[in-house]
Design a protein around this motif. Structure first.
Motif, PDB file in Angstrom:
ATOM      1  N   ALA A  74       0.828  -1.211   0.000  1.00 34.19           N
ATOM      2  CA  ALA A  74       0.000   0.000   0.000  1.00 34.19           C
ATOM      3  C   ALA A  74       0.862   1.261   0.000  1.00 34.19           C
ATOM      4  O   ALA A  74       0.576   2.231  -0.715  1.00 34.19           O
ATOM      5  N   TYR A  77       2.484   1.674  -3.428  1.00 34.01           N
ATOM      6  CA  TYR A  77       1.489   2.200  -4.377  1.00 34.01           C
ATOM      7  C   TYR A  77       1.350   3.712  -4.189  1.00 34.01           C
ATOM      8  O   TYR A  77       1.403   4.476  -5.154  1.00 34.01           O
ATOM      9  N   LYS A  78       1.185   4.129  -2.953  1.00 37.62           N
ATOM     10  CA  LYS A  78       1.008   5.559  -2.681  1.00 37.62           C
ATOM     11  C   LYS A  78       2.228   6.354  -3.137  1.00 37.62           C
ATOM     12  O   LYS A  78       2.103   7.400  -3.759  1.00 37.62           O
ATOM     13  N   CYS A  81       2.562   5.757  -7.228  1.00 41.55           N
ATOM     14  CA  CYS A  81       1.429   6.138  -8.058  1.00 41.55           C
ATOM     15  C   CYS A  81       0.888   7.521  -7.764  1.00 41.55           C
ATOM     16  O   CYS A  81       0.011   7.996  -8.474  1.00 41.55           O
ATOM     17  N   SER A  82       1.403   8.187  -6.745  1.00 38.76           N
ATOM     18  CA  SER A  82       0.930   9.547  -6.499  1.00 38.76           C
ATOM     19  C   SER A  82       1.336  10.458  -7.653  1.00 38.76           C
ATOM     20  O   SER A  82       0.648  11.406  -7.967  1.00 38.76           O
ATOM     21  N   ASP A  85       0.452   8.450 -13.545  1.00 37.90           N
ATOM     22  CA  ASP A  85      -0.830   8.116 -14.150  1.00 37.90           C
ATOM     23  C   ASP A  85      -0.534   7.734 -15.583  1.00 37.90           C
ATOM     24  O   ASP A  85       0.613   7.670 -15.984  1.00 37.90           O
ATOM     25  N   CYS A 148      -1.063   1.785 -12.582  1.00 33.54           N
ATOM     26  CA  CYS A 148      -1.523   2.168 -11.253  1.00 33.54           C
ATOM     27  C   CYS A 148      -2.980   1.789 -11.036  1.00 33.54           C
ATOM     28  O   CYS A 148      -3.358   1.415  -9.930  1.00 33.54           O
ATOM     29  N   SER A 149      -3.803   1.862 -12.081  1.00 32.32           N
ATOM     30  CA  SER A 149      -5.208   1.497 -11.893  1.00 32.32           C
ATOM     31  C   SER A 149      -5.334   0.009 -11.578  1.00 32.32           C
ATOM     32  O   SER A 149      -6.137  -0.378 -10.732  1.00 32.32           O
ATOM     33  N   TRP A 151      -2.970  -1.715 -10.079  1.00 34.48           N
ATOM     34  CA  TRP A 151      -2.391  -1.836  -8.747  1.00 34.48           C
ATOM     35  C   TRP A 151      -3.450  -1.482  -7.702  1.00 34.48           C
ATOM     36  O   TRP A 151      -3.618  -2.164  -6.707  1.00 34.48           O
ATOM     37  N   LYS A 152      -4.189  -0.400  -7.971  1.00 32.48           N
ATOM     38  CA  LYS A 152      -5.249   0.023  -7.047  1.00 32.48           C
ATOM     39  C   LYS A 152      -6.307  -1.068  -6.907  1.00 32.48           C
ATOM     40  O   LYS A 152      -6.757  -1.376  -5.798  1.00 32.48           O
ATOM     41  N   LYS A 153      -6.708  -1.690  -8.020  1.00 26.94           N
ATOM     42  CA  LYS A 153      -7.687  -2.777  -7.974  1.00 26.94           C
ATOM     43  C   LYS A 153      -7.151  -3.948  -7.158  1.00 26.94           C
ATOM     44  O   LYS A 153      -7.886  -4.578  -6.402  1.00 26.94           O
ATOM     45  N   GLU A 156      -7.437  -3.049  -3.521  1.00 18.20           N
ATOM     46  CA  GLU A 156      -8.835  -3.112  -3.100  1.00 18.20           C
ATOM     47  C   GLU A 156      -9.283  -4.553  -2.911  1.00 18.20           C
ATOM     48  O   GLU A 156     -10.010  -4.872  -1.988  1.00 18.20           O
TER      49      GLU A 156
END
Length: 161
Positions: A74, A77-78, A81-82, A85, A148-149, A151-153, A156
């Motif tokens: 996490a 990712y932050k 991916c901050s 994009d 990143c999208s 990674w976010k999935k 989650e």
């Protein structure tokens, strides 16, 4: 970097549970050695571990690995991916590399992530390679794109589990 690429390709052959168990073994070994620094964090020792990953009785190591991996995943990712994009240079570079959808491409992304994990999260090199490999496996699963999208999935999905 070639050495990390070669090692990452071997690690990518392991399943996620085996990687998490190795992370658990390494993280527990690291915390037990504490200040004494007696743990072997070399990439050679990590390569030796690949051949000796126990197939049974991994629950303690598996749970330790999951507990160690989740917050770093996490945070990574932050951190990564901050600023990433689909329009950023780094985001494009990672997507381009992973568009090959090969083990070699995944190993290159792992080789990119590992030094970031070492410098930003003060992880030992061998543990950073394991974590980078697991991130790549989780993020590229299914769509085979390291974005990143995705990674976010993946994050989650872990939170829901």
């Amino acid at each position: 970097m070639a050495e990390i690429n070669d090692l990452a390709q071997k690690l990518l052959e392991l399943d996620e549970d085996e990687l998490e168990a190795m992370i658990g073994m390494r993280s527990q070994s690291q915390s037990r050695s504490g200040v004494s620094g007696e743990t072997d964090d070399s990439l050679d020792s990590l390569e030796e571990d690949i051949d000796t990953v126990p197939k049974g009785g991994l629950n303690d190591f598996l749970n330790a690995g999951k507990d160690f991996f989740a917050p770093i995943n996490a945070q990574a990712y932050k951190y990564l991916c901050s600023d990433i994009d689909k329009d950023s240079e780094l985001g494009k570079a990672l997507s381009t590399v992973m568009s090959d959808k090969t083990t070699e491409a995944a190993a290159k992304v792992t080789a990119f992530l590992s030094p970031v994990l070492v410098t930003q999260f003060a992880l030992p090199q061998a543990l950073a390679v394991l974590i980078g490999t697991l991130i790549v496996k989780k993020v590229a699963k299914g769509a085979s794109d390291f974005t990143c999208s995705n990674w976010k999935k993946s994050l989650e999905g872990e939170a829901a589990a």
